[in-house]
Enzyme design. Structure first.
Site, PDB file in Angstrom:
ATOM      1  N   HIS A 149       0.694  -0.960   0.169  1.00 54.51           N
ATOM      2  CA  HIS A 149       0.308  -0.396   0.472  1.00 54.51           C
ATOM      3  C   HIS A 149       0.407   1.604   0.037  1.00 54.51           C
ATOM      4  CE1 HIS A 149       0.753   0.669   4.319  1.00 54.51           C
ATOM      5  NE2 HIS A 149       0.320  -0.402   4.528  1.00 54.51           N
ATOM      6  N   GLU A 164      -1.035  -7.518   7.190  1.00 49.34           N
ATOM      7  CA  GLU A 164       0.486  -7.983   7.482  1.00 49.34           C
ATOM      8  C   GLU A 164       0.285  -8.732   9.270  1.00 49.34           C
ATOM      9  OE1 GLU A 164       1.780  -3.351   8.248  1.00 49.34           O
ATOM     10  OE2 GLU A 164       0.827  -3.542   6.469  1.00 49.34           O
TER      11      GLU A 164
END
Length: 145
Positions: free
Chosen positions: A13, A112
């Site tokens: 991202h 994550e």
């Protein structure tokens, strides 16, 4: 039969509010941290770079008969706001090449990090201590969100 080439592109991202200010995590849940304006630009640019790569390295070869006739892009992301925003900007940056995306999905398995209620417990302990939440979590896993 045409040879199928497979490539995996990992795109993180863009820059997020949490990257700029770690204190943001005190006020906003991790999953709700948004991209910064720089992160939006980064994601859009990543889409342009990916489209350019496809044009120069895959689509031209496909047209010359080297690649398989069909290109299937799959775009998977985590359920975090910043990854959803990255997905949207990546697609926007890809322009008409975004039409090659055949499978776009969100998966909680791509988060994550995941700290919290279940941290440090075995599967059996999770079931025993938090049966309702555990059951809901298992449904989310089973049905991808």
């Amino acid at each position: 039969m045409a040879k199928l080439l497979k490539r995996i592109f990992l795109i993180r991202h863009g820059s997020s509010e949490g990257n700029e200010d770690l204190g943001r995590y005190r006020d906003v849940p991790d999953h709700a941290i948004a991209l910064t304006s720089e992160g939006v630009h980064q994601a859009f640019t990543a889409g342009q770079i990916l489209a350019n790569y496809l044009d120069n390295n895959i689509i031209k070869k496909r047209l010359s008969g080297v690649e398989a006739k069909k290109i299937d892009l799959r775009l998977w992301h985590s359920p975090y706001m910043r990854t959803r925003q990255t997905r949207d900007e990546l697609i926007r940056g890809m322009g008409n090449r975004a039409s090659l995306i055949r499978d776009c999905r969100e998966s909680l398995f791509l988060a994550e990090q995941d700290f919290g209620l279940f941290s440090g417990f075995t599967e059996e302990e999770k079931k025993e201590r938090h049966p309702e939440i555990y059951a809901q979590f298992e449904l989310c896993k089973k049905y991808q969100g």
